[in-house]
Design a protein around this motif. Structure first.
Motif, PDB file in Angstrom:
ATOM      1  N   THR A 193      36.267 -59.944 -20.512  1.00 13.97           N
ATOM      2  CA  THR A 193      36.395 -61.383 -20.278  1.00 13.97           C
ATOM      3  C   THR A 193      36.836 -61.619 -18.842  1.00 13.97           C
ATOM      4  OG1 THR A 193      36.952 -61.814 -22.593  1.00 13.97           O
ATOM      5  CG2 THR A 193      37.576 -63.504 -20.993  1.00 13.97           C
ATOM      6  N   GLU A 194      36.167 -62.549 -18.180  1.00 17.32           N
ATOM      7  CA  GLU A 194      36.465 -62.842 -16.770  1.00 17.32           C
ATOM      8  C   GLU A 194      36.520 -64.349 -16.565  1.00 17.32           C
ATOM      9  OE1 GLU A 194      34.668 -61.917 -12.287  1.00 17.32           O
ATOM     10  OE2 GLU A 194      33.737 -61.035 -14.072  1.00 17.32           O
ATOM     11  N   GLY A 195      37.644 -64.821 -16.029  1.00 12.94           N
ATOM     12  CA  GLY A 195      37.837 -66.251 -15.819  1.00 12.94           C
ATOM     13  C   GLY A 195      36.802 -66.866 -14.896  1.00 12.94           C
ATOM     14  N   GLY A 196      36.457 -68.132 -15.156  1.00 16.76           N
ATOM     15  CA  GLY A 196      35.470 -68.838 -14.346  1.00 16.76           C
ATOM     16  C   GLY A 196      35.953 -69.102 -12.928  1.00 16.76           C
ATOM     17  N   ASP A 197      35.016 -69.276 -12.040  1.00 18.17           N
ATOM     18  CA  ASP A 197      35.350 -69.507 -10.630  1.00 18.17           C
ATOM     19  C   ASP A 197      35.999 -70.883 -10.426  1.00 18.17           C
ATOM     20  OD1 ASP A 197      34.279 -67.068  -9.892  1.00 18.17           O
ATOM     21  OD2 ASP A 197      32.299 -67.907  -9.431  1.00 18.17           O
ATOM     22  N   GLY A 198      37.000 -70.915  -9.572  1.00 15.64           N
ATOM     23  CA  GLY A 198      37.626 -72.179  -9.195  1.00 15.64           C
ATOM     24  C   GLY A 198      38.076 -72.989 -10.400  1.00 15.64           C
ATOM     25  N   ALA A 199      37.587 -74.230 -10.476  1.00 19.73           N
ATOM     26  CA  ALA A 199      37.968 -75.118 -11.577  1.00 19.73           C
ATOM     27  C   ALA A 199      37.056 -74.975 -12.797  1.00 19.73           C
ATOM     28  CB  ALA A 199      37.928 -76.566 -11.084  1.00 19.73           C
ATOM     29  N   LEU A 200      36.083 -74.061 -12.746  1.00 22.23           N
ATOM     30  CA  LEU A 200      35.082 -73.950 -13.815  1.00 22.23           C
ATOM     31  C   LEU A 200      35.554 -73.051 -14.960  1.00 22.23           C
ATOM     32  CD1 LEU A 200      31.881 -73.647 -11.575  1.00 22.23           C
ATOM     33  CD2 LEU A 200      32.871 -75.701 -12.613  1.00 22.23           C
ATOM     34  N   TRP A 201      36.620 -73.474 -15.624  1.00 19.02           N
ATOM     35  CA  TRP A 201      37.156 -72.684 -16.729  1.00 19.02           C
ATOM     36  C   TRP A 201      36.140 -72.526 -17.871  1.00 19.02           C
ATOM     37  CZ3 TRP A 201      36.770 -76.138 -20.626  1.00 19.02           C
ATOM     38  CH2 TRP A 201      37.003 -77.502 -20.355  1.00 19.02           C
ATOM     39  N   GLY A 202      35.241 -73.484 -18.070  1.00 22.10           N
ATOM     40  CA  GLY A 202      34.258 -73.420 -19.150  1.00 22.10           C
ATOM     41  C   GLY A 202      33.202 -72.356 -18.946  1.00 22.10           C
ATOM     42  N   LEU A 203      33.098 -71.839 -17.697  1.00 23.42           N
ATOM     43  CA  LEU A 203      32.129 -70.778 -17.410  1.00 23.42           C
ATOM     44  C   LEU A 203      32.778 -69.398 -17.395  1.00 23.42           C
ATOM     45  CD1 LEU A 203      29.790 -72.395 -14.726  1.00 23.42           C
ATOM     46  CD2 LEU A 203      29.575 -72.339 -17.232  1.00 23.42           C
ATOM     47  N   THR A 204      33.976 -69.308 -17.967  1.00 25.46           N
ATOM     48  CA  THR A 204      34.587 -68.000 -18.211  1.00 25.46           C
ATOM     49  C   THR A 204      33.617 -67.179 -19.056  1.00 25.46           C
ATOM     50  OG1 THR A 204      36.860 -68.838 -18.081  1.00 25.46           O
ATOM     51  CG2 THR A 204      36.509 -66.826 -19.363  1.00 25.46           C
ATOM     52  N   GLN A 205      33.445 -65.904 -18.709  1.00 30.93           N
ATOM     53  CA  GLN A 205      32.525 -65.024 -19.429  1.00 30.93           C
ATOM     54  C   GLN A 205      33.297 -64.182 -20.449  1.00 30.93           C
ATOM     55  OE1 GLN A 205      28.851 -64.943 -18.688  1.00 30.93           O
ATOM     56  NE2 GLN A 205      29.799 -66.901 -18.119  1.00 30.93           N
ATOM     57  N   THR A 206      32.713 -64.038 -21.643  1.00 31.86           N
ATOM     58  CA  THR A 206      33.397 -63.271 -22.686  1.00 31.86           C
ATOM     59  C   THR A 206      32.384 -62.685 -23.650  1.00 31.86           C
ATOM     60  OG1 THR A 206      35.276 -63.344 -24.218  1.00 31.86           O
ATOM     61  CG2 THR A 206      33.676 -65.139 -24.374  1.00 31.86           C
ATOM     62  N   THR A 207      32.876 -61.840 -24.570  1.00 34.37           N
ATOM     63  CA  THR A 207      32.058 -61.263 -25.638  1.00 34.37           C
ATOM     64  C   THR A 207      32.690 -61.604 -26.985  1.00 34.37           C
ATOM     65  OG1 THR A 207      33.297 -59.179 -25.648  1.00 34.37           O
ATOM     66  CG2 THR A 207      31.374 -59.319 -24.184  1.00 34.37           C
ATOM     67  N   ALA A 208      31.904 -61.473 -28.052  1.00 37.15           N
ATOM     68  CA  ALA A 208      32.428 -61.739 -29.397  1.00 37.15           C
ATOM     69  C   ALA A 208      33.560 -60.777 -29.729  1.00 37.15           C
ATOM     70  CB  ALA A 208      31.300 -61.630 -30.426  1.00 37.15           C
ATOM     71  N   ALA A 209      33.413 -59.510 -29.329  1.00 40.64           N
ATOM     72  CA  ALA A 209      34.461 -58.525 -29.603  1.00 40.64           C
ATOM     73  C   ALA A 209      35.767 -58.891 -28.904  1.00 40.64           C
ATOM     74  CB  ALA A 209      34.000 -57.136 -29.165  1.00 40.64           C
ATOM     75  N   ASP A 210      35.685 -59.382 -27.661  1.00 43.61           N
ATOM     76  CA  ASP A 210      36.891 -59.790 -26.941  1.00 43.61           C
ATOM     77  C   ASP A 210      37.544 -61.010 -27.590  1.00 43.61           C
ATOM     78  OD1 ASP A 210      37.223 -57.856 -25.025  1.00 43.61           O
ATOM     79  OD2 ASP A 210      37.063 -59.214 -23.315  1.00 43.61           O
ATOM     80  N   GLN A 211      36.727 -61.923 -28.075  1.00 49.00           N
ATOM     81  CA  GLN A 211      37.285 -63.097 -28.744  1.00 49.00           C
ATOM     82  C   GLN A 211      37.989 -62.706 -30.039  1.00 49.00           C
ATOM     83  OE1 GLN A 211      37.488 -66.437 -27.536  1.00 49.00           O
ATOM     84  NE2 GLN A 211      37.088 -65.114 -25.773  1.00 49.00           N
ATOM     85  N   LEU A 212      37.494 -61.666 -30.697  1.00 49.26           N
ATOM     86  CA  LEU A 212      38.163 -61.154 -31.891  1.00 49.26           C
ATOM     87  C   LEU A 212      39.524 -60.568 -31.519  1.00 49.26           C
ATOM     88  CD1 LEU A 212      37.459 -60.921 -34.930  1.00 49.26           C
ATOM     89  CD2 LEU A 212      36.770 -58.560 -34.479  1.00 49.26           C
ATOM     90  N   THR A 213      39.575 -59.885 -30.387  1.00 51.11           N
ATOM     91  CA  THR A 213      40.852 -59.346 -29.889  1.00 51.11           C
ATOM     92  C   THR A 213      41.835 -60.476 -29.576  1.00 51.11           C
ATOM     93  OG1 THR A 213      39.754 -57.403 -28.947  1.00 51.11           O
ATOM     94  CG2 THR A 213      41.925 -57.960 -28.076  1.00 51.11           C
ATOM     95  N   LEU A 214      41.334 -61.546 -28.982  1.00 51.21           N
ATOM     96  CA  LEU A 214      42.190 -62.704 -28.691  1.00 51.21           C
ATOM     97  C   LEU A 214      42.719 -63.322 -29.983  1.00 51.21           C
ATOM     98  CD1 LEU A 214      43.374 -64.790 -26.700  1.00 51.21           C
ATOM     99  CD2 LEU A 214      41.213 -66.060 -26.918  1.00 51.21           C
ATOM    100  N   LEU A 215      41.857 -63.450 -30.976  1.00 53.88           N
ATOM    101  CA  LEU A 215      42.283 -64.010 -32.265  1.00 53.88           C
ATOM    102  C   LEU A 215      43.361 -63.153 -32.919  1.00 53.88           C
ATOM    103  CD1 LEU A 215      38.830 -65.138 -33.743  1.00 53.88           C
ATOM    104  CD2 LEU A 215      40.704 -66.639 -33.010  1.00 53.88           C
ATOM    105  N   GLN A 216      43.299 -61.839 -32.724  1.00 53.42           N
ATOM    106  CA  GLN A 216      44.340 -60.973 -33.256  1.00 53.42           C
ATOM    107  C   GLN A 216      45.680 -61.247 -32.585  1.00 53.42           C
ATOM    108  OE1 GLN A 216      41.541 -57.312 -32.929  1.00 53.42           O
ATOM    109  NE2 GLN A 216      43.136 -56.670 -34.343  1.00 53.42           N
ATOM    110  N   GLN A 217      45.645 -61.625 -31.308  1.00 54.46           N
ATOM    111  CA  GLN A 217      46.873 -61.997 -30.616  1.00 54.46           C
ATOM    112  C   GLN A 217      47.447 -63.293 -31.166  1.00 54.46           C
ATOM    113  OE1 GLN A 217      48.612 -60.310 -28.030  1.00 54.46           O
ATOM    114  NE2 GLN A 217      47.277 -58.654 -28.726  1.00 54.46           N
ATOM    115  N   VAL A 218      46.573 -64.168 -31.634  1.00 56.40           N
ATOM    116  CA  VAL A 218      47.014 -65.465 -32.158  1.00 56.40           C
ATOM    117  C   VAL A 218      47.446 -65.364 -33.627  1.00 56.40           C
ATOM    118  CG1 VAL A 218      46.310 -67.850 -32.635  1.00 56.40           C
ATOM    119  CG2 VAL A 218      45.513 -66.698 -30.549  1.00 56.40           C
ATOM    120  N   PHE A 219      46.708 -64.579 -34.425  1.00 57.35           N
ATOM    121  CA  PHE A 219      46.945 -64.555 -35.873  1.00 57.35           C
ATOM    122  C   PHE A 219      47.523 -63.242 -36.393  1.00 57.35           C
ATOM    123  CE2 PHE A 219      43.644 -67.786 -35.290  1.00 57.35           C
ATOM    124  CZ  PHE A 219      44.159 -68.837 -36.032  1.00 57.35           C
ATOM    125  N   GLY A 220      47.557 -62.212 -35.574  1.00 56.54           N
ATOM    126  CA  GLY A 220      48.068 -60.925 -36.036  1.00 56.54           C
ATOM    127  C   GLY A 220      49.534 -60.727 -35.719  1.00 56.54           C
TER     128      GLY A 220
END
Length: 336
Positions: A193-220
């Motif tokens: 996962t890589e944050g978007g350039d400048g103010a473009l937070w919506g263009l942050t790049q990610t994968t489904a597997a990384d989002q699952l890892t993030l969800l584990q940080q929130v719910f695990g």
């Protein structure tokens, strides 16, 4: 010199002693035989256990054998491992993907810890990055030993519950934009996962597997976020406004879900990014689910694709778990 009577008595005593010696000899031989059988059985069990540890083949049917005590023993049966990735891939292969569109998904069973991912491509996050922004803000606040301010909480509520972009931009700046997000994600365990350039937070790049890892940080429980931080973020994801309760929630039983969706029409192509991440409950089991899509001609088409993929993804876990339970029940019944 012995007397005839004494000699006769001694002979009778020796004759009586011979059967006793024979009986003792038989007992000794029997004992040696039993020990030999037991030792052989022990060697067999140890060898059998080693074979099971290295073999991926299905275990043989339970067999009974008589032990030295005369009691029947049943060999344990090891269920073959389930290939979750293959099952998820098969399930998503049945989902109709519009021409030119792509979809990726990842699922984690919170009860068993089993997980699977389908697709490794990077996608624009659109508004699902708002969960990551708030997780980063909470981690930074923990590091500083402080609580969120009233203003930060107001922004956080609007950002998650209403998907307000102005609030997201304010908190994006507060965390240090992409640099702050990327630093936190490194600690969270996200690797693609890589944050978007400048103010473009919506263009942050990610994968489904990384989002699952993030969800584990929130719910695990094994999380860099404190219990209070997790509860706060979970609470907001449970109360998103009614017109945004679509996506992974399509796979849930009733209202048992917490989520954040993202949608974005790309100005360069006119095609849509539509994503959904969250936790759903199905049949009493909690699942973390992330579904990412891009390339649909409309938001509605993207929502339909994401919901179909979420149902298929969670269904592949629920069905295989039911099959495993039924198999285990049959094996138990057969061994009784």
């Amino acid at each position: 010199m012995e007397s005839p009577r004494a000699t006769s008595g001694s002979r009778r005593a020796r004759r009586r002693a011979r059967p006793r010696r024979r009986a003792l000899l038989y007992v000794s031989l029997a004992t040696v035989a039993v020990v030999g059988v037991t030792a052989a059985g022990t060697v067999y069990v140890k060898a059998h256990a080693r074979d099971n540890a290295v073999s991926s083949a299905a275990s043989p049917a339970p067999s009974s054998s008589a032990s030295a005590s005369g009691e029947a023993s049943v060999e344990p049966v090891t269920e073959p491992a389930v290939d979750r990735d293959a099952l998820l891939g098969s399930a998503l292969a049945e989902v109709t993907v519009p021409s030119g569109a792509k979809v990726s998904a990842a699922v984690l069973d919170l009860d068993s810890g089993d997980s699977a991912a389908y697709g490794h491509s990077a996608f624009d996050t659109a508004s699902i990055v708002k969960v990551d922004i708030l997780a980063t803000l909470l981690l930074q606040a923990q590091d500083a030993g402080r609580h969120l301010t009233a203003t930060e909480k107001a922004y956080a509520t609007k950002m998650i519950e209403n998907s307000d972009n102005t609030s997201a931009s304010q908190l994006w700046d507060a965390i240090g934009k992409a640099a702050g997000l990327d630093a936190a994600n490194k600690r969270f365990g996200l690797t693609s996962t890589e944050g978007g350039d400048g103010a473009l937070w919506g263009l942050t790049q990610t994968t489904a597997a990384d989002q699952l890892t993030l969800l584990q940080q929130v719910f695990g429980d094994d999380s860099k976020l404190s219990e209070a931080s997790r509860a706060y973020l979970q609470g907001l994801m449970k109360t998103v406004e009614s017109d945004q309760r679509w996506g992974v929630s399509a796979a849930a039983d009733g209202a048992e879900f917490a989520l954040k969706n993202g949608w974005l029409a790309r100005s360069t192509t006119g095609l849509w990014d539509v994503n959904s991440i969250g936790r759903v409950t199905v049949g009493g089991t909690d699942y973390l689910v992330a579904v990412l899509s891009k390339g649909t001609v409309s938001q509605a088409k993207g929502i339909s694709l994401v919901e179909a993929a979420a149902k298929a993804a969670v269904g592949s876990f629920a069905e295989s778990s039911d099959s495993a339970s039924a198999s285990a029940s049959t094996s138990t019944s057969a061994s009784q």
